[in-house]
Design a protein around this motif. Structure first.
Motif, mmCIF file in Angstrom:
data_model
loop_
_atom_site.group_PDB
_atom_site.id
_atom_site.type_symbol
_atom_site.label_atom_id
_atom_site.label_comp_id
_atom_site.label_asym_id
_atom_site.label_seq_id
_atom_site.Cartn_x
_atom_site.Cartn_y
_atom_site.Cartn_z
ATOM 1 N N ASP A 120 20.564 -25.150 -5.554
ATOM 2 C CA ASP A 120 21.958 -25.360 -5.957
ATOM 3 C C ASP A 120 22.096 -25.754 -7.416
ATOM 4 O O ASP A 120 22.872 -25.180 -8.165
ATOM 5 N N ARG A 121 21.358 -26.779 -7.819
ATOM 6 C CA ARG A 121 21.571 -27.307 -9.166
ATOM 7 C C ARG A 121 21.120 -26.309 -10.229
ATOM 8 O O ARG A 121 21.833 -26.059 -11.194
ATOM 9 N N ASP A 173 10.069 -19.949 -7.052
ATOM 10 C CA ASP A 173 10.579 -20.575 -5.823
ATOM 11 C C ASP A 173 9.756 -20.014 -4.664
ATOM 12 O O ASP A 173 9.576 -18.794 -4.585
ATOM 13 N N LYS A 232 15.484 -16.693 -2.405
ATOM 14 C CA LYS A 232 16.009 -17.271 -3.664
ATOM 15 C C LYS A 232 15.600 -16.390 -4.843
ATOM 16 O O LYS A 232 16.379 -16.162 -5.764
ATOM 17 N N ASP A 235 13.691 -33.951 -5.478
ATOM 18 C CA ASP A 235 13.234 -35.189 -6.114
ATOM 19 C C ASP A 235 11.713 -35.377 -6.130
ATOM 20 O O ASP A 235 11.125 -35.687 -7.159
ATOM 21 N N HIS A 239 9.386 -33.303 -8.735
ATOM 22 C CA HIS A 239 9.651 -33.246 -10.183
ATOM 23 C C HIS A 239 8.401 -33.413 -11.052
ATOM 24 O O HIS A 239 8.242 -32.711 -12.044
ATOM 25 N N LYS A 256 20.050 -33.957 2.668
ATOM 26 C CA LYS A 256 18.686 -33.983 2.112
ATOM 27 C C LYS A 256 18.249 -35.342 1.587
ATOM 28 O O LYS A 256 17.073 -35.589 1.390
ATOM 29 N N HIS A 306 22.495 -41.858 -12.288
ATOM 30 C CA HIS A 306 23.510 -41.550 -13.306
ATOM 31 C C HIS A 306 24.145 -42.832 -13.832
ATOM 32 O O HIS A 306 24.333 -42.998 -15.030
ATOM 33 N N GLN A 320 22.394 -24.878 4.387
ATOM 34 C CA GLN A 320 21.097 -24.589 3.756
ATOM 35 C C GLN A 320 20.002 -24.392 4.807
ATOM 36 O O GLN A 320 19.165 -23.503 4.694
ATOM 37 N N HIS A 380 30.985 -32.346 -12.329
ATOM 38 C CA HIS A 380 30.750 -33.642 -12.981
ATOM 39 C C HIS A 380 31.673 -33.866 -14.169
ATOM 40 O O HIS A 380 31.230 -34.236 -15.251
HETATM 41 N N1 LIG Z 1 22.491 -33.848 -11.918
HETATM 42 C C1 LIG Z 1 23.167 -34.047 -10.812
HETATM 43 O O1 LIG Z 1 24.259 -34.548 -10.847
HETATM 44 C C2 LIG Z 1 22.580 -33.662 -9.483
HETATM 45 C C3 LIG Z 1 23.408 -33.387 -8.380
HETATM 46 C C4 LIG Z 1 22.795 -33.030 -7.182
HETATM 47 C C5 LIG Z 1 21.419 -32.961 -7.086
HETATM 48 N N2 LIG Z 1 20.649 -33.269 -8.179
HETATM 49 C C6 LIG Z 1 19.195 -33.203 -8.131
HETATM 50 O O2 LIG Z 1 18.819 -31.846 -8.336
HETATM 51 C C7 LIG Z 1 17.587 -31.561 -7.666
HETATM 52 C C8 LIG Z 1 17.741 -30.303 -6.852
HETATM 53 O O3 LIG Z 1 18.720 -30.473 -5.850
HETATM 54 P P1 LIG Z 1 19.325 -29.191 -5.126
HETATM 55 O O4 LIG Z 1 20.399 -29.671 -4.228
HETATM 56 O O5 LIG Z 1 19.622 -28.146 -6.124
HETATM 57 O O6 LIG Z 1 18.055 -28.761 -4.239
HETATM 58 P P2 LIG Z 1 17.829 -27.365 -3.500
HETATM 59 O O7 LIG Z 1 17.110 -27.707 -2.247
HETATM 60 O O8 LIG Z 1 19.101 -26.593 -3.394
HETATM 61 O O9 LIG Z 1 16.865 -26.585 -4.500
HETATM 62 C C9 LIG Z 1 15.513 -26.853 -4.614
HETATM 63 C C10 LIG Z 1 14.783 -25.516 -4.716
HETATM 64 O O10 LIG Z 1 13.401 -25.769 -4.995
HETATM 65 C C11 LIG Z 1 12.649 -24.823 -4.264
HETATM 66 N N3 LIG Z 1 11.265 -25.306 -4.163
HETATM 67 C C12 LIG Z 1 10.676 -25.988 -3.147
HETATM 68 N N4 LIG Z 1 9.367 -26.221 -3.448
HETATM 69 C C13 LIG Z 1 9.145 -25.685 -4.661
HETATM 70 C C14 LIG Z 1 8.005 -25.591 -5.504
HETATM 71 N N5 LIG Z 1 6.834 -26.122 -5.132
HETATM 72 N N6 LIG Z 1 8.112 -24.953 -6.692
HETATM 73 C C15 LIG Z 1 9.291 -24.411 -7.076
HETATM 74 N N7 LIG Z 1 10.412 -24.456 -6.304
HETATM 75 C C16 LIG Z 1 10.339 -25.100 -5.135
HETATM 76 C C17 LIG Z 1 13.386 -24.701 -2.946
HETATM 77 O O11 LIG Z 1 13.029 -23.536 -2.244
HETATM 78 C C18 LIG Z 1 14.818 -24.703 -3.425
HETATM 79 O O12 LIG Z 1 15.274 -23.392 -3.685
HETATM 80 C C19 LIG Z 1 17.265 -32.805 -6.846
HETATM 81 O O13 LIG Z 1 16.273 -33.563 -7.481
HETATM 82 C C20 LIG Z 1 18.577 -33.557 -6.802
HETATM 83 O O14 LIG Z 1 18.405 -34.952 -6.671
HETATM 84 C C21 LIG Z 1 21.211 -33.593 -9.353
#
Ligand SMILES: NC(=O)c1ccc[n+]([C@@H]2O[C@H](COP(=O)([O-])OP(=O)(O)OC[C@H]3O[C@@H](n4cnc5c(N)ncnc54)[C@H](O)[C@@H]3O)[C@@H](O)[C@H]2O)c1
Length: 426
Positions: free
Chosen positions: A13-14, A36, A41, A79, A82, A172, A190, A261, A374
Motif C-alpha cells: 500500500d504505502r 516483492d 504485486k 515494520d 526494514h 496488521k 510520527h 489484503q 496525511h
Molecule cells: N508513513 C505512514 O504514514 C505510514 C502509514 C501506514 C503504514 N506505514 C508503514 O509502511 C510500511 C508498509 O505498510 P503497508 O501497509 O504498505 O504494507 P503492505 O503489507 O501493504 O506492503 C508490504 C509489501 O512488502 C512485501 N514483502 C514482504 N516480504 C518482503 C521481502 N522480504 N522483500 C520485499 N518485499 C516484501 C509484501 O508482499 C507486501 O507487498 C509499514 O512499515 C508500515 O508501518 C507508514
C-alpha cells in the motif's frame, strides 16, 4: 525536474502511494525495478507503473546481484523487515527512502545510522507529517520567533473507529508479537518525531509513559457477542456494536486496502460475495473486535522533558469517534493551537491593552499541497525526496536519519517507561 530512477522494495500500500505520487501526480519518477515475493504485486507494478519485467525480483538477493542500477530505493516493506531489506542496499551505496518506523530497537537504529554514514548514503524516513503544509506552517512560525521559546508542546492523536479496527484491532499492527511494533511505534512514531522536530534546538532527556489495553478486551465485549460478526453474533448485539463488520467493511469500508489484503486479491477487483465469504470464514476482520487477540495498548500517554527545560505530552486513544490530530504549543511570546484534520491554526498573543489575547486564524486546508494522504504529507515527502536526489537543498522538513533518531529513541524510551512503570532518562 529530472525524473529519478527508483527501485521499490515491498510493493504494498504505502510504496504504491509514493509511486503514484512520484510517477503520476508529480511526473518526477520512473520505477525502474521492484522487489516483492508476491508475484501478483510484481505483475501490478509492470501493469501500472511500466516496470520492465526483467527488473522485477521476488527477493532482494536478485536485485542486489545486479549491483547498483537505479538512483535510489523506496522501501515499503512491513515494520519487521526494514533493517534486513535496507542495510544491503546502503552497502551498495543506494540512497533510501524508508517507511517508518525505522526499526524496533536502539541497536538497529544505530546500525542503520552508521551504515548510511559509512557508505555515504542519504537515508530518509517517511515521517510524512513533517511535509504536510499544516505542520510545515507550525515549524515556520516557531522558526520565525513569533511565539518565542517553546515551553510546552501537547499533541493528541484520535484514532478513529475504522482505522482502529482495520489496523490496530483486527489488522496488521494488532500484535507486537506478530508485527514487532507497539502502538506507539506503529502509530505515534510520527508524533514523537514531530515533538522532537518542532523542538529541534534541544533533545529529550527524560520520559514517562502510562497506558495499557483496558477497553478493547474480551471482558468488555457486548453481552451476548459471538466470535465472528456475520456468523454467530446476534443481530440485536451487532446493532449496538461500533465494530460490527457489516457497516464497517461492507457498507462503508473507508480504507478498502486493509480488510481484503488477506484474500490475496486487489481490493478494486474483489466481489461483494468474496468479501462476505471471507468475513464469514478466514478473514481476521470478520472476528469479534473484542476477542481477536490483539496485544498492543489501546491508549497511551507520554510525558517528555527536554534538555532545555521545555516539556511535551502526547496522548493516543484507539477507537475515537473523530479521526485526527490536535496540537497546542505554548511559547514565551505566543501560542499555536490547531487541528490537522480541520487544516486550521490559531496563533495567539497576549494583549497588554486589554489584558486578554488577540488571535490570528490561518486556514491551510484550502492551500495548494493539502490534498492527498496525511494532510498533503505524502505528496510533500515525495516531492522533497525527488528534489534532494536531484541535488536540491534539504528542506526544513527533511527527515534525514540524523534528524529522525531523537523521535525514534523517544518511542523506545517511552515504551521502556511504560513497561517498567518508571521514568526513563536518555
Ligand atoms: N508513513 C505512514 O504514514 C505510514 C502509514 C501506514 C503504514 N506505514 C508503514 O509502511 C510500511 C508498509 O505498510 P503497508 O501497509 O504498505 O504494507 P503492505 O503489507 O501493504 O506492503 C508490504 C509489501 O512488502 C512485501 N514483502 C514482504 N516480504 C518482503 C521481502 N522480504 N522483500 C520485499 N518485499 C516484501 C509484501 O508482499 C507486501 O507487498 C509499514 O512499515 C508500515 O508501518 C507508514
Amino acid at each position: 525536474m529530472k525524473k529519478i530512477s527508483v527501485m521499490i522494495i515491498g510493493c504494498g500500500d504505502r510504496a504504491t502511494v509514493y509511486a503514484d505520487e512520484g510517477v503520476n501526480k508529480l511526473g518526477a519518477m520512473r520505477i525502474d525495478a521492484c522487489v516483492d515475493p508476491d508475484v501478483n504485486k510484481l505483475d501490478m507494478m509492470v501493469r501500472e507503473f511500466g516496470v520492465p519485467r526483467e527488473n522485477c525480483f521476488t527477493s532482494i538477493e536478485g536485485a542486489l546481484a545486479r549491483g547498483r542500477f537505479c538512483d535510489c530505493i523506496i522501501n515499503g516493506t512491513m515494520d519487521r523487515l526494514h533493517v534486513e531489506t535496507t542495510m544491503p542496499f546502503l552497502e551498495q551505496g543506494y540512497d533510501v527512502l524508508l517507511e517508518k518506523p525505522v526499526c524496533n530497537n536502539e541497536k538497529d537504529l544505530l546500525r542503520l545510522t552508521e551504515a548510511a554514514k559509512k557508505h555515504n548514503c542519504r537515508l530518509f524516513v517517511c515521517h510524512v507529517l513533517r511535509y504536510s503544509p499544516f505542520y510545515r506552517k507550525i515549524k515556520e512560525i516557531i522558526l520565525s520567533g513569533e511565539i518565542g521559546k517553546i515551553v510546552n508542546i501537547s499533541t493528541y492523536e484520535h484514532v478513529g473507529v475504522f482505522l482502529t479496527s482495520a489496523s490496530f484491532v483486527r489488522g496488521k499492527w494488532k500484535s507486537k508479537k506478530e508485527c514487532g511494533s507497539s502502538l506507539l511505534l506503529a502509530k505515534c512514531s510520527h508524533d514523537m518525531d514531530l515533538l522532537c522536530w518542532l523542538n529541534n534546538g534541544t533533545r529529550p532527556s527524560e520520559v514517562m509513559s502510562l497506558g495499557g489495553r483496558n477497553f478493547l478486551t474480551p471482558e468488555n465485549a457486548p453481552e451476548g457477542a459471538g466470535t465472528r460478526c456475520l456468523v454467530d453474533c446476534p443481530q440485536e448485539v451487532r446493532d449496538k456494536c461500533i465494530f460490527d463488520a457489516g457497516p464497517l467493511y461492507i457498507d462503508n469500508c473507508l480504507l478498502p486496502w486493509y480488510p481484503w489484503q488477506c484474500t490475496g486479491k486487489d481490493y478494486r477487483e474483489i466481489t461483494d460475495e468474496e468479501k462476505l465469504e471471507s468475513l464469514k470464514t478466514y478473514n481476521p476482520h470478520g472476528l469479534c473486535a473484542y476477542k481477536c487477540g490483539g496485544d498492543i495498548c489501546d491508549h497511551q500517554t507520554v510525558n517528555v522533558r527536554f534538555e532545555n527545560g521545555s516539556f511535551a505530552t502526547h496522548s493516543v486513544t484507539l477507537s475515537s469517534f473523530r479521526d485526527g490530530r490536535d496540537i497546542f504549543i505554548a511559547g514565551t511570546l505566543g501560542e499555536i493551537d490547531g487541528r490537522a484534520d480541520d487544516g486550521k491554526l490559531t496563533v495567539r498573543h497576549y494583549d497588554r491593552n486589554t489584558s486578554w489575547f488577540d488571535s490570528r486564524v490561518i486556514e491551510i486546508a484550502g492551500e495548494d499541497g493539502y490534498e492527498g494522504g496525511h494532510f498533503g504529507g505524502d505528496r510533500g515527502l515525495v516531492s522533497d525526496f525527488v528534489s534532494t536526489i536531484n541535488g536540491g537543498e534539504l528542506s526544513v522538513s527533511a527527515t534525514t536519519i540524523d534528524d529522525s533518531v531523537n523521535g525514534q529513541r523517544l518511542v523506545f524510551k517511552a515504551d521502556e517507561s511504560l513497561e517498567k512503570g518508571v521514568p526513563v532518562k536518555f
